[in-house]
Design a protein around this motif. Structure first.
Motif, PDB file in Angstrom:
ATOM      1  N   TYR A   6       0.833  -1.204   0.000  1.00 29.18           N
ATOM      2  CA  TYR A   6       0.000   0.000   0.000  1.00 29.18           C
ATOM      3  C   TYR A   6       0.872   1.260   0.000  1.00 29.18           C
ATOM      4  O   TYR A   6       0.675   2.171  -0.798  1.00 29.18           O
ATOM      5  CB  TYR A   6      -0.913  -0.029   1.223  1.00 29.18           C
ATOM      6  CG  TYR A   6      -1.708   1.240   1.470  1.00 29.18           C
ATOM      7  CD1 TYR A   6      -2.905   1.485   0.799  1.00 29.18           C
ATOM      8  CD2 TYR A   6      -1.273   2.184   2.400  1.00 29.18           C
ATOM      9  CE1 TYR A   6      -3.633   2.641   1.034  1.00 29.18           C
ATOM     10  CE2 TYR A   6      -1.996   3.338   2.637  1.00 29.18           C
ATOM     11  CZ  TYR A   6      -3.178   3.573   1.956  1.00 29.18           C
ATOM     12  OH  TYR A   6      -3.885   4.709   2.187  1.00 29.18           O
TER      13      TYR A   6
ATOM     14  N   SER B  77      -5.279   4.429   6.185  1.00 31.05           N
ATOM     15  CA  SER B  77      -5.419   3.533   5.025  1.00 31.05           C
ATOM     16  C   SER B  77      -6.561   3.928   4.088  1.00 31.05           C
ATOM     17  O   SER B  77      -7.331   3.089   3.628  1.00 31.05           O
ATOM     18  CB  SER B  77      -5.615   2.083   5.472  1.00 31.05           C
ATOM     19  OG  SER B  77      -4.498   1.672   6.214  1.00 31.05           O
ATOM     20  N   THR B  78      -6.654   5.223   3.787  1.00 27.60           N
ATOM     21  CA  THR B  78      -7.650   5.727   2.841  1.00 27.60           C
ATOM     22  C   THR B  78      -7.359   5.148   1.451  1.00 27.60           C
ATOM     23  O   THR B  78      -6.191   4.987   1.085  1.00 27.60           O
ATOM     24  CB  THR B  78      -7.554   7.265   2.789  1.00 27.60           C
ATOM     25  OG1 THR B  78      -7.674   7.757   4.117  1.00 27.60           O
ATOM     26  CG2 THR B  78      -8.641   7.877   1.917  1.00 27.60           C
ATOM     27  N   PRO B  79      -8.397   4.798   0.663  1.00 26.64           N
ATOM     28  CA  PRO B  79      -8.143   4.275  -0.685  1.00 26.64           C
ATOM     29  C   PRO B  79      -7.196   5.191  -1.480  1.00 26.64           C
ATOM     30  O   PRO B  79      -7.322   6.411  -1.413  1.00 26.64           O
ATOM     31  CB  PRO B  79      -9.533   4.249  -1.306  1.00 26.64           C
ATOM     32  CG  PRO B  79     -10.470   4.107  -0.151  1.00 26.64           C
ATOM     33  CD  PRO B  79      -9.830   4.844   0.991  1.00 26.64           C
ATOM     34  N   LEU B  80      -6.274   4.560  -2.210  1.00 25.42           N
ATOM     35  CA  LEU B  80      -5.207   5.325  -2.858  1.00 25.42           C
ATOM     36  C   LEU B  80      -5.703   6.399  -3.837  1.00 25.42           C
ATOM     37  O   LEU B  80      -5.121   7.482  -3.883  1.00 25.42           O
ATOM     38  CB  LEU B  80      -4.234   4.375  -3.558  1.00 25.42           C
ATOM     39  CG  LEU B  80      -3.349   3.587  -2.585  1.00 25.42           C
ATOM     40  CD1 LEU B  80      -2.476   2.592  -3.334  1.00 25.42           C
ATOM     41  CD2 LEU B  80      -2.487   4.526  -1.756  1.00 25.42           C
ATOM     42  N   PRO B  81      -6.770   6.143  -4.624  1.00 20.90           N
ATOM     43  CA  PRO B  81      -7.201   7.214  -5.527  1.00 20.90           C
ATOM     44  C   PRO B  81      -7.531   8.512  -4.780  1.00 20.90           C
ATOM     45  O   PRO B  81      -7.221   9.614  -5.268  1.00 20.90           O
ATOM     46  CB  PRO B  81      -8.453   6.626  -6.194  1.00 20.90           C
ATOM     47  CG  PRO B  81      -8.223   5.152  -6.160  1.00 20.90           C
ATOM     48  CD  PRO B  81      -7.495   4.890  -4.872  1.00 20.90           C
ATOM     49  N   MET B 218     -14.550   6.833   3.176  1.00 17.97           N
ATOM     50  CA  MET B 218     -13.392   7.023   2.273  1.00 17.97           C
ATOM     51  C   MET B 218     -13.005   8.492   2.096  1.00 17.97           C
ATOM     52  O   MET B 218     -12.475   8.872   1.051  1.00 17.97           O
ATOM     53  CB  MET B 218     -13.668   6.419   0.889  1.00 17.97           C
ATOM     54  CG  MET B 218     -13.946   4.937   0.930  1.00 17.97           C
ATOM     55  SD  MET B 218     -14.082   4.258  -0.732  1.00 17.97           S
ATOM     56  CE  MET B 218     -15.432   5.180  -1.412  1.00 17.97           C
TER      57      MET B 218
END
Lengths: 108, 262
Positions: A6, B77-81, B218
């Motif tokens: 990640y 750990s937020t979504p990468l986009p 998110m």
């Protein structure tokens, strides 16, 4: 933040973002120009993005809004903002903000 | 010998005197850059990043405010986009700088443009655009030399101090509330931007929506708040256009003035 794939993927993407923005118009053909309306939106986006990050960090707790006199981070932020607005000193701003936060945390 | 040739391939011909002038112009700002780098380095490690990952990030990403801005997102750990779009929003000012400075670089080979663009941060652009504001000729060894003088100091001060911050950050206890430090550092970037009505209106709307939507999944509330804030800022400017900078050069100068302090 302990998940290695990640973090690596995050860093690759963030590097691409730096290159894409900084080099953007250095790489595009000269005939492509920035339209006036886009220019204006680009101009305001960074200030708004920084504001959203700061306020969601400082005025929230456990995913709920936290606007209260007991919010120590809020007082630290306000004190630091005043110091920075007056002095434009990064060191002074950090020192006062952290001192206010620590004092409130220890004595309340 | 090989290294020298590779180096020449990446950097345009530079005028030595102008290069030294660039070094001298950026020199005094090295202290401010170092404070900023130190804070960023400490904040990265304090947010839970391992030292090797923090080092990798600072060496490659090379954008302090974007690095600080995504820290709270990475920590949860937020979504990468969402992480990337947030960094993009903070970095959009560089698109304006690139558009404003392109005339001095546009005739160079692509590798040289790519590297110069990568190194074109807030302070370097501010110094460069002021130094050559009245020049009619665009793109010569004097301009490239001055640019690289500034860029070398900026890069060196930033890398030295952020690496030092990362190593120091590993020594500090984590219960000092140092994550607050990242927000305080971002305040120092934000406040100088708030000197015109449209941006103040946009920021006020963003702040209210961001806090109200903090429970959205998110971090979508963050993006919503920014879109709304930018819309309000643009609308305010459209309603009261008097005194606002127009054209990419004027807007870039206005933005560069804001970046002066850091």
């Amino acid at each position: 933040m302990h998940d290695l794939p990640y973090m690596l993927a995050a860093i690759v993407g963030l590097t691409a973002v730096t290159v894409a923005t900084r080099s953007s118009f250095f790489m595009l053909p000269a005939r492509i120009e920035l339209p006036g309306s886009v220019e204006r939106a680009l101009r305001y986006a960074p200030a708004c993005a920084l504001t959203a990050i700061i306020t969601q960090g400082v005025f929230a707790r456990d995913h709920e809004p936290y606007v209260s006199v007991h919010n120590n981070q809020m007082w630290a932020l306000l004190a630091a903002s005043l110091v920075f607005a007056k002095t434009r000193s990064m060191t002074g701003t950090m020192a006062v903000g952290m001192a206010v936060f620590t004092a409130l945390r220890l004595w309340t | 010998m090989h290294r020298r040739r590779a180096f020449h391939g990446l950097i345009p011909p530079i005028d030595r005197a102008a290069y030294r002038e660039g070094l001298r112009a950026m020199g005094p700002l090295g202290v401010a850059i170092s404070v900023w780098g130190l804070v960023t380095g400490v904040a990265m490690v304090n947010a839970g990043m391992s030292i090797p990952i923090a080092l990798l990030m600072t060496v490659t990403v090379f954008a302090g405010s974007a690095q600080l801005a995504v820290l709270p997102l990475l920590a949860t750990s937020t979504p990468l986009p969402i992480v990337w779009v947030t960094a993009l929003l903070v970095n959009l000012r560089f698109v304006i700088f690139a558009a404003a400075a392109r005339s001095s670089f546009v005739r160079l080979p692509w590798q040289q443009r790519l590297l110069a663009g990568y190194l074109n941060g807030d302070l370097g652009f501010a110094l460069f655009s002021r130094r050559f504001a009245d020049d009619t000729e665009r793109g010569n060894p004097e301009q490239w030399g001055y640019f690289y003088g500034g860029a070398v100091v900026n890069w060196g001060a930033w890398m030295g101090s952020s690496v030092a911050g990362i190593l120091l950050g590993g020594l500090a206890p984590t219960d000092w509330g140092l994550e607050l430090g990242a927000y305080l550092a971002l305040v120092a970037v934000l406040i100088p931007m708030l000197h015109r009505l449209p941006v103040v209106a946009g920021v006020a709307v963003t702040a209210a929506i961001a806090v109200a939507t903090v429970h959205f999944p998110m971090r979508l509330g963050l993006l919503l708040a920014v879109v709304a804030g930018v819309a309000v800022a643009v609308a305010t400017e459209t309603l009261r256009p008097q005194g606002q900078p127009h054209g990419v050069l004027a807007i870039a100068d206005d933005l560069a003035d804001e970046g002066e302090i850091i």
